[in-house]
Design a protein around this motif. Sequence first.
Motif, short mmCIF file in Angstrom:
data_model
loop_
_atom_site.label_atom_id
_atom_site.label_comp_id
_atom_site.label_asym_id
_atom_site.label_seq_id
_atom_site.Cartn_x
_atom_site.Cartn_y
_atom_site.Cartn_z
N ILE A 192 0.88 -1.18 0.00
CA ILE A 192 0.00 0.00 0.00
C ILE A 192 0.92 1.23 0.00
O ILE A 192 1.82 1.31 0.83
CB ILE A 192 -0.88 0.01 1.27
CG1 ILE A 192 -1.66 -1.30 1.39
CG2 ILE A 192 -1.81 1.21 1.31
CD1 ILE A 192 -1.97 -1.70 2.82
N GLN A 275 3.88 0.16 2.47
CA GLN A 275 3.60 -0.68 3.63
C GLN A 275 3.10 -2.03 3.11
O GLN A 275 2.17 -2.07 2.31
CB GLN A 275 2.50 0.01 4.46
CG GLN A 275 1.92 -0.81 5.56
CD GLN A 275 2.75 -0.74 6.81
OE1 GLN A 275 3.39 0.27 7.10
NE2 GLN A 275 2.76 -1.82 7.58
N ILE A 276 3.71 -3.09 3.56
CA ILE A 276 3.32 -4.42 3.07
C ILE A 276 1.97 -4.83 3.66
O ILE A 276 1.73 -4.64 4.85
CB ILE A 276 4.42 -5.44 3.40
CG1 ILE A 276 5.66 -5.06 2.60
CG2 ILE A 276 3.96 -6.87 3.11
CD1 ILE A 276 6.84 -5.92 2.81
N ALA A 277 1.09 -5.34 2.81
CA ALA A 277 -0.23 -5.78 3.25
C ALA A 277 -0.07 -6.85 4.34
O ALA A 277 0.78 -7.74 4.23
CB ALA A 277 -1.02 -6.33 2.07
N SER A 278 -0.89 -6.77 5.38
CA SER A 278 -0.77 -7.70 6.52
C SER A 278 -0.76 -9.16 6.10
O SER A 278 -0.03 -9.96 6.66
CB SER A 278 -1.93 -7.49 7.49
OG SER A 278 -1.91 -6.20 7.99
N VAL A 279 -1.59 -9.49 5.11
CA VAL A 279 -1.71 -10.91 4.73
C VAL A 279 -0.40 -11.45 4.15
O VAL A 279 -0.19 -12.67 4.14
CB VAL A 279 -2.84 -11.17 3.69
CG1 VAL A 279 -4.20 -10.98 4.34
CG2 VAL A 279 -2.68 -10.30 2.47
N ALA A 303 -6.32 -4.48 0.16
CA ALA A 303 -5.53 -5.12 1.21
C ALA A 303 -6.43 -5.55 2.36
O ALA A 303 -6.29 -6.64 2.92
CB ALA A 303 -4.45 -4.17 1.70
N GLN A 304 -7.39 -4.68 2.71
CA GLN A 304 -8.28 -5.04 3.81
C GLN A 304 -9.26 -6.14 3.42
O GLN A 304 -9.62 -6.99 4.25
CB GLN A 304 -9.03 -3.79 4.30
CG GLN A 304 -8.03 -2.80 4.93
CD GLN A 304 -8.68 -1.72 5.76
OE1 GLN A 304 -9.76 -1.24 5.43
NE2 GLN A 304 -8.01 -1.33 6.84
N PHE A 307 -7.45 -9.30 3.82
CA PHE A 307 -7.38 -9.62 5.24
C PHE A 307 -8.68 -10.28 5.72
O PHE A 307 -8.66 -11.28 6.43
CB PHE A 307 -7.10 -8.35 6.06
CG PHE A 307 -6.95 -8.60 7.53
CD1 PHE A 307 -5.70 -8.81 8.10
CD2 PHE A 307 -8.06 -8.62 8.37
CE1 PHE A 307 -5.56 -9.06 9.45
CE2 PHE A 307 -7.93 -8.86 9.73
CZ PHE A 307 -6.67 -9.07 10.28
N LYS A 308 -9.80 -9.69 5.29
CA LYS A 308 -11.11 -10.26 5.67
C LYS A 308 -11.23 -11.70 5.18
O LYS A 308 -11.70 -12.58 5.89
CB LYS A 308 -12.25 -9.44 5.04
CG LYS A 308 -12.46 -8.09 5.67
CD LYS A 308 -13.69 -7.47 4.99
CE LYS A 308 -13.81 -6.00 5.29
NZ LYS A 308 -14.94 -5.41 4.54
N GLU A 311 -9.13 -13.95 7.28
CA GLU A 311 -9.77 -14.19 8.57
C GLU A 311 -10.86 -15.24 8.45
O GLU A 311 -11.03 -16.09 9.33
CB GLU A 311 -10.40 -12.89 9.11
CG GLU A 311 -9.52 -12.07 10.01
CD GLU A 311 -8.96 -12.83 11.21
OE1 GLU A 311 -7.74 -13.06 11.21
OE2 GLU A 311 -9.72 -13.21 12.12
#
Lengths: 330, 230
Positions: A192, A275-279, A303-304, A307-308, A311
């Motif tokens: 991101i 910023q690297i995506a959390s996943v 990115a979100q 993540f969803k 999850e």
Amino acid sequence: MIKVVEPGLLSSIQDNGRRGHQESGIIISGVMDTFSLRIANMLVGNPEDEAGLEITLTGPTIEFLEDQLIAICGADFSATIDDQPAPLWRPVAVKKGSTLHMKFSKVGCRGVIAVGGGFDIPKVLGSKSTYLRANIGGFKGRSLEKEDIIQSGERSSQSERIFKSVINHPVKWSVSNAYTHNVYDRSVMRVIPGKQYHDFTEESRNCFFEQDYKISKQSDRMGFRLDGDNLECGLNGDMLSEGVAFGTIQVPADGQPIILLADRQTLGGYPKIGQIASVDLPALIQKKPGEAIRFEEISIQDAQNLFKQREKEWQELKQMINIKLEGLDG
Amino acid sequence: MGVTYHPLGDQAVLIHFKQEVSSEVLAEVQCLKQAIQKEQPDWLYEAVPGYASLAVHYDLTQLVQEKDPYEYVVSFLKGKANALETSNSFKQRTVKIPVCYGGELGPDLEEVAEHAGISAEEVIKRHQNGDYTVYMLGFAPGFPYIGGLDPAIAAPRKNNPRTAIPAGSVGIAGKQTGVYSIETPGGWQIIGRTPEKLFDLNRDESFLLKAGDRIEFYAITEKEFEEWQR
């Protein structure tokens, strides 16, 4: 209770990190691979955020001073228990006096060992994580050394039930390859754009997404230094320090990016290109020095959404593991 | 409040204020931080102030039901920031910090004096007369970045950082002054040491200082320093 025979390259107690004190200069620390810790805890009947032993590149040799329930997740360190291959991604009962031996990791860089009941060490500022540079938390504030003896906590009823079953009937199943493949097997990190992204020259922004970056040997839990073509930013040295996060890519004046990891400082004064995506973080932190990665742009919304989705998959996996664990005879 | 919002990855928002080091911006950052913390939404991990920014870290697992979690958090933050324009309730504490200047406890005092072209006594006097505010903490647990140093005694960092600077050491780096909270390597010019502990896990309040505090340094003798430590 476990005894460290050989500590390995860097073995330390880590949980999900020390949150809420960054404004006082306390870094988050915590496990590098949050997925491995989550799954390992689940497999031994612990709460998801219980502390485990994080191991790096060369694993430890550990003697068990009492019967223990463990799960090893993450990288493959060719683990053996009393010279028999020890399976990953499943609950394993270990008898008192047994020795777990681990070697150099074949694939991946970091692993987590969870024990039923967790480790019986005090929380410092709300966490059991080791803050290595400040000697805070974890086991005596440091990484493990030869002859250390670490107490484990009391097993929960769930943990005790799994232990009793597994010691008589070792399980034959493991967490699915399809799941771990999905989490770990990628070299293209989705990014991101960061606050200062547009302060970099157009050429540098293109270059950032077009080249391979090699992870430098000067990398640790604080950050991955990358080797590649220099990136130029118009802001050089002209920025006020501000907050950073796990996966922030900042570019110091020498033009070589640094990806901030679990032991990152609380504030950074270098321009953030992205910023690297959390996943993608679990895949990233399994890379060894010398391995290459690439970057690909992604929007915050995408990115979100990823993540969803992750999850959701995790909740499904959790259900599957629960069914398996419930199905064990007590 | 003239602020802008930016994603700091997918689990934090970076709020940018006017990019300057000033007491006005500091008060804005602190007011907004307090307003956010007061509400304690269940997705809030923490809000971390910089000189002119606030990084709001959130727990995305708490927001998976939201169609656009980032927009959801930003609109919450905008609500707080807009409501703040009318109120300015930021109260500063004053913390007094005793310092034993010079000698073994302040090995770089002479160097700072030489750089400034004044006597060591004058450096001590000017250091005590600063109008100090803690802008933020970072680098080490409880380490304060303190603004308001008399520019006459500003001094560059040492060419060769020391490998171990004792906790309590009071230093100068450029136009900043600060106090080492734990023993750590560092390159600041050390002009004295305080017997106060800036970070002590055995205390109820582990951290002596927080961002926004006003600081007054005052000189103590070596004898007083030793008595304090007992």
